[in-house]
Design a protein around this motif. Structure first.
Motif, PDB file in Angstrom:
ATOM      1  N   GLN A  25      -9.110  27.185  12.718  1.00 35.95           N
ATOM      2  CA  GLN A  25      -8.249  27.162  11.623  1.00 35.95           C
ATOM      3  C   GLN A  25      -8.421  28.334  10.740  1.00 35.95           C
ATOM      4  O   GLN A  25      -9.575  28.646  10.442  1.00 35.95           O
ATOM      5  CB  GLN A  25      -8.440  26.035  10.476  1.00 35.95           C
ATOM      6  N   LYS A  26      -7.479  29.006  10.550  1.00 38.90           N
ATOM      7  CA  LYS A  26      -7.514  30.451  10.011  1.00 38.90           C
ATOM      8  C   LYS A  26      -6.616  30.305   8.451  1.00 38.90           C
ATOM      9  O   LYS A  26      -5.331  30.290   8.372  1.00 38.90           O
ATOM     10  CB  LYS A  26      -7.046  31.474  10.737  1.00 38.90           C
ATOM     11  N   LYS A  27      -7.360  30.168   7.477  1.00 35.44           N
ATOM     12  CA  LYS A  27      -6.854  30.130   6.024  1.00 35.44           C
ATOM     13  C   LYS A  27      -6.620  31.492   5.692  1.00 35.44           C
ATOM     14  O   LYS A  27      -7.494  32.180   5.454  1.00 35.44           O
ATOM     15  CB  LYS A  27      -7.745  29.565   5.223  1.00 35.44           C
ATOM     16  N   THR A  28      -5.454  32.000   5.358  1.00 36.63           N
ATOM     17  CA  THR A  28      -5.306  33.304   5.058  1.00 36.63           C
ATOM     18  C   THR A  28      -4.428  33.542   3.842  1.00 36.63           C
ATOM     19  O   THR A  28      -3.604  32.573   3.281  1.00 36.63           O
ATOM     20  CB  THR A  28      -4.403  34.145   6.388  1.00 36.63           C
ATOM     21  N   GLN A  29      -4.753  34.527   3.209  1.00 39.18           N
ATOM     22  CA  GLN A  29      -3.757  35.009   2.361  1.00 39.18           C
ATOM     23  C   GLN A  29      -2.693  36.040   2.817  1.00 39.18           C
ATOM     24  O   GLN A  29      -3.018  36.748   3.571  1.00 39.18           O
ATOM     25  CB  GLN A  29      -4.360  36.039   0.858  1.00 39.18           C
ATOM     26  N   ASN A 363      15.692  36.556   6.934  1.00 36.59           N
ATOM     27  CA  ASN A 363      16.023  37.879   6.189  1.00 36.59           C
ATOM     28  C   ASN A 363      17.510  38.075   5.774  1.00 36.59           C
ATOM     29  O   ASN A 363      18.228  37.955   6.653  1.00 36.59           O
ATOM     30  CB  ASN A 363      15.366  39.083   7.176  1.00 36.59           C
ATOM     31  N   GLN A 364      17.448  38.371   4.565  1.00 35.59           N
ATOM     32  CA  GLN A 364      18.797  38.101   3.838  1.00 35.59           C
ATOM     33  C   GLN A 364      19.679  39.515   4.464  1.00 35.59           C
ATOM     34  O   GLN A 364      20.785  39.327   4.291  1.00 35.59           O
ATOM     35  CB  GLN A 364      18.867  38.064   2.612  1.00 35.59           C
ATOM     36  N   GLN A 365      18.976  40.536   4.819  1.00 34.16           N
ATOM     37  CA  GLN A 365      19.528  41.731   5.046  1.00 34.16           C
ATOM     38  C   GLN A 365      19.567  41.678   6.676  1.00 34.16           C
ATOM     39  O   GLN A 365      20.932  42.256   7.033  1.00 34.16           O
ATOM     40  CB  GLN A 365      18.706  42.850   4.615  1.00 34.16           C
ATOM     41  N   THR A 366      18.766  41.369   7.431  1.00 35.87           N
ATOM     42  CA  THR A 366      18.905  41.531   9.039  1.00 35.87           C
ATOM     43  C   THR A 366      19.103  40.268   9.655  1.00 35.87           C
ATOM     44  O   THR A 366      19.748  40.121  10.617  1.00 35.87           O
ATOM     45  CB  THR A 366      17.577  42.119   9.489  1.00 35.87           C
ATOM     46  N   ASN A 367      19.261  38.942   8.764  1.00 42.15           N
ATOM     47  CA  ASN A 367      19.451  37.640   9.462  1.00 42.15           C
ATOM     48  C   ASN A 367      18.237  37.051  10.396  1.00 42.15           C
ATOM     49  O   ASN A 367      18.564  36.094  11.223  1.00 42.15           O
ATOM     50  CB  ASN A 367      20.872  37.775   9.907  1.00 42.15           C
ATOM     51  N   GLU A 368      17.248  38.048  10.405  1.00 38.95           N
ATOM     52  CA  GLU A 368      16.150  37.817  11.328  1.00 38.95           C
ATOM     53  C   GLU A 368      15.413  36.522  10.645  1.00 38.95           C
ATOM     54  O   GLU A 368      15.103  36.170   9.561  1.00 38.95           O
ATOM     55  CB  GLU A 368      15.148  38.804  11.578  1.00 38.95           C
ATOM     56  N   PRO A 369      15.128  35.472  11.679  1.00 38.31           N
ATOM     57  CA  PRO A 369      14.308  34.350  11.105  1.00 38.31           C
ATOM     58  C   PRO A 369      13.028  34.360  11.166  1.00 38.31           C
ATOM     59  O   PRO A 369      12.562  35.001  11.987  1.00 38.31           O
ATOM     60  CB  PRO A 369      14.891  33.219  12.123  1.00 38.31           C
ATOM     61  N   PHE A 370      12.249  33.817  10.459  1.00 34.52           N
ATOM     62  CA  PHE A 370      10.859  33.716  10.112  1.00 34.52           C
ATOM     63  C   PHE A 370      10.323  32.218  10.236  1.00 34.52           C
ATOM     64  O   PHE A 370      11.077  31.532   9.433  1.00 34.52           O
ATOM     65  CB  PHE A 370       9.946  34.680   9.423  1.00 34.52           C
ATOM     66  N   VAL A 371       9.106  31.954  10.458  1.00 32.90           N
ATOM     67  CA  VAL A 371       8.741  30.486  10.494  1.00 32.90           C
ATOM     68  C   VAL A 371       7.220  30.691   9.661  1.00 32.90           C
ATOM     69  O   VAL A 371       6.431  31.980  10.075  1.00 32.90           O
ATOM     70  CB  VAL A 371       8.408  30.073  11.903  1.00 32.90           C
ATOM     71  N   LYS A 372       7.084  30.061   8.440  1.00 28.53           N
ATOM     72  CA  LYS A 372       5.838  30.012   7.961  1.00 28.53           C
ATOM     73  C   LYS A 372       5.198  28.491   7.995  1.00 28.53           C
ATOM     74  O   LYS A 372       5.812  27.485   7.568  1.00 28.53           O
ATOM     75  CB  LYS A 372       5.790  30.252   6.414  1.00 28.53           C
ATOM     76  N   VAL A 373       3.861  28.393   8.440  1.00 26.21           N
ATOM     77  CA  VAL A 373       3.105  27.081   8.655  1.00 26.21           C
ATOM     78  C   VAL A 373       2.047  27.019   7.683  1.00 26.21           C
ATOM     79  O   VAL A 373       1.297  27.897   7.462  1.00 26.21           O
ATOM     80  CB  VAL A 373       2.541  27.157  10.129  1.00 26.21           C
ATOM     81  N   SER A 374       1.950  25.927   6.877  1.00 30.68           N
ATOM     82  CA  SER A 374       0.791  25.417   6.291  1.00 30.68           C
ATOM     83  C   SER A 374       0.146  24.240   6.622  1.00 30.68           C
ATOM     84  O   SER A 374       0.972  23.329   7.172  1.00 30.68           O
ATOM     85  CB  SER A 374       1.212  25.490   4.798  1.00 30.68           C
ATOM     86  N   TYR A 375      -1.217  24.166   6.476  1.00 25.87           N
ATOM     87  CA  TYR A 375      -1.742  22.808   6.491  1.00 25.87           C
ATOM     88  C   TYR A 375      -2.767  22.344   5.295  1.00 25.87           C
ATOM     89  O   TYR A 375      -3.476  23.385   4.920  1.00 25.87           O
ATOM     90  CB  TYR A 375      -2.592  23.069   7.903  1.00 25.87           C
ATOM     91  N   ILE A 376      -2.354  21.440   4.880  1.00 26.83           N
ATOM     92  CA  ILE A 376      -2.724  20.734   3.702  1.00 26.83           C
ATOM     93  C   ILE A 376      -2.734  22.026   2.563  1.00 26.83           C
ATOM     94  O   ILE A 376      -3.603  22.049   1.768  1.00 26.83           O
ATOM     95  CB  ILE A 376      -4.462  20.352   3.744  1.00 26.83           C
ATOM     96  N   GLY A 377      -1.526  22.448   2.425  1.00 27.43           N
ATOM     97  CA  GLY A 377      -1.244  23.502   1.186  1.00 27.43           C
ATOM     98  C   GLY A 377      -1.813  24.874   1.699  1.00 27.43           C
ATOM     99  O   GLY A 377      -1.510  25.819   0.824  1.00 27.43           O
ATOM    100  N   GLU A 378      -2.363  25.273   2.766  1.00 25.54           N
ATOM    101  CA  GLU A 378      -2.956  26.309   2.882  1.00 25.54           C
ATOM    102  C   GLU A 378      -1.955  27.191   4.195  1.00 25.54           C
ATOM    103  O   GLU A 378      -2.027  26.573   5.124  1.00 25.54           O
ATOM    104  CB  GLU A 378      -4.446  26.467   3.845  1.00 25.54           C
ATOM    105  N   ASP A 379      -1.583  28.549   3.830  1.00 30.03           N
ATOM    106  CA  ASP A 379      -0.930  29.125   4.713  1.00 30.03           C
ATOM    107  C   ASP A 379      -1.713  29.460   5.934  1.00 30.03           C
ATOM    108  O   ASP A 379      -2.877  29.815   5.731  1.00 30.03           O
ATOM    109  CB  ASP A 379      -0.373  30.398   4.187  1.00 30.03           C
TER     110      ASP A 379
END
Length: 420
Positions: A25-29, A363-379
């Motif tokens: 697991q990689k807990k990152t900022q 992205n509101q300018q380009t409409n490009e979609p992004f995904v963010k995953v967190s595990y137990i509250g950690e990105d």
């Protein structure tokens, strides 16, 4: 089914798990250059479009107890629902019809634990844990981001659970915490029959998964290092040789006792770390972590469903265009293979109430979609992604080896192949 459950060892919450010692697991900022501000009014370029949460049920009674040792008393008072977790809900099939039969739950209720309760039942503590998860989600998505309404509506929130009482009740408690018991309509909790369930590795419904894994369950306890430790702990606890007790069973009983403050055999204390490690080692052996097909057959359809939900949201093809949240109430053996497929398993058993949250941003300018995953509250930084906010196409590629559409899943499951 009951015979196969014995073959598999433990089902429900301890049915199977997956792993790779090379994945961690990689807990990152988040990198500021790739991350929108947490302040929804700060003018960041991303807009949150959809949230999906796959979570483990809360604390429960053990599925089985360690034989020949001091028994804990699992009394009915441990299962009393806190008043603040009550909501008005109904359990249905996926089409809104009557709740399907629940053979797994029926199997639990053929046995009674010392104290008078059934195995695998959500406790008062477990209900509070899921209520607390709901309040954590509320703080983010209702209070901070104003993404969800402050009361429940089925047009906005989809609730899906395995057809087992502890996961249904966990979903109920999460909803109670998320919306503080405020609801505009009755909460439908959708489930399906055991044969077609995709929210856990389904041995009963997938012949190929059963063929690939069943014999490895028995084999896992005979591996030299595991077998040596197992013999030693049997001696330390005074477990008779004729009992078929493995590290997964021992861990399940041990953690249930610890969580509820119930006494454990004193001899077990010095074995705690070994029990945790060997339980995971057994899972690694059963599921051959180097073989991606095991992950495909275990959680491939669930991962594909998560992707489909995101695509439908972006394309505007969802049957519920106002839906913003999907909740999936499941098991540790759901989370472990999902974490493996995502490349972020930390080699630790997911605790009660653990969650994987998948956010879709645009992205509101380009409409490009992004995904963010967190595990137990950690990105989490997903391997193969260029940032914590991962472009959707990168995310799809990162899990492509494990994602599996339902048609392909059924085609594979109906086949058999010789064990390599």
């Amino acid at each position: 089914m009951r015979g196969f459950l014995r073959t598999a060892g433990l089902f429900g919450s301890v049915s199977v798990a997956f792993g790779s010692v090379l994945w961690s697991q990689k807990k990152t900022q988040p990198d500021a250059s790739n991350t929108p501000s947490a302040d929804p009014n700060a003018g960041h370029p991303y807009e949150l479009k959809l949230v999906q949460v796959v979570f483990r049920h809360g604390a429960r009674t053990p599925l089985k107890t360690i034989p020949d040792v001091m028994e804990a008393q699992w009394v009915p008072a441990l299962l009393d629902p806190p008043p603040h977790t009550h909501i008005n809900y109904v359990v249905t099939d996926l089409q809104g019809g009557p709740r399907p039969p629940a053979p797994i739950e029926e199997n639990y209720r053929k046995n009674i634990l010392s104290g008078g309760t059934f195995p695998g039942q959500l406790t008062t503590l477990g209900m509070q844990q899921l209520y607390d998860l709901g309040t954590r989600l509320r703080k983010i998505y209702v209070e901070e981001l104003s993404f969800l309404n402050s009361s429940f509506t089925p047009a906005e929130v989809y609730v899906r659970s395995t057809n087992i009482v502890r996961t249904v009740e966990s979903a109920r408690c999460l909803i109670a915490g998320l919306f503080q018991q405020k609801q505009k309509e009755i909460v439908p909790i959708l489930t399906t029959q055991a044969e077609s369930e995709i929210l856990y590795p389904n041995y009963h419904g997938c012949k190929l998964l059963k063929a690939r894994c069943s014999h490895r369950w028995a084999e896992s306890s005979t591996l030299p290092e595991i077998a040596a430790d197992l013999q030693s702990i049997h001696s330390a606890l005074g477990i008779a040789d004729h009992h078929r007790v493995d590290f997964i069973l021992i861990r399940d009983d041990m953690v249930a006792r610890e969580t509820h403050g119930l006494p454990s055999p004193p001899a077990l204390e010095s074995w705690r770390d070994t029990v945790e490690r060997r339980a995971v080692d057994m899972m690694f052996h059963v599921f051959q972590p180097s073989n991606r097909q095991n992950l495909q057959l275990s959680v491939g359809p669930l991962l594909h469903t998560l992707l489909d939900n995101m695509d439908e949201k972006l394309q505007g093809t969802s049957s519920e265009p106002n839906r913003k949240l999907f909740l999936y109430s499941a098991h540790d053996t759901t989370l472990i293979p999902c974490l493996m497929a995502l490349g972020i398993f930390d080699k630790k058993w997911p605790p009660y109430g653990a969650d994987i949250t998948v956010e879709l941003h645009q992205n509101q300018q380009t409409n490009e979609p992004f995904v963010k995953v967190s595990y137990i509250g950690e990105d989490q930084l997903i391997p193969g992604c260029s940032g914590v906010y991962c472009p959707l196409q990168e995310f799809k590629q990162a899990i492509a080896a494990c994602s599996l559409n339902v048609e392909r899943y059924h085609s594979l499951c109906d086949s058999t192949e010789p064990e390599p």
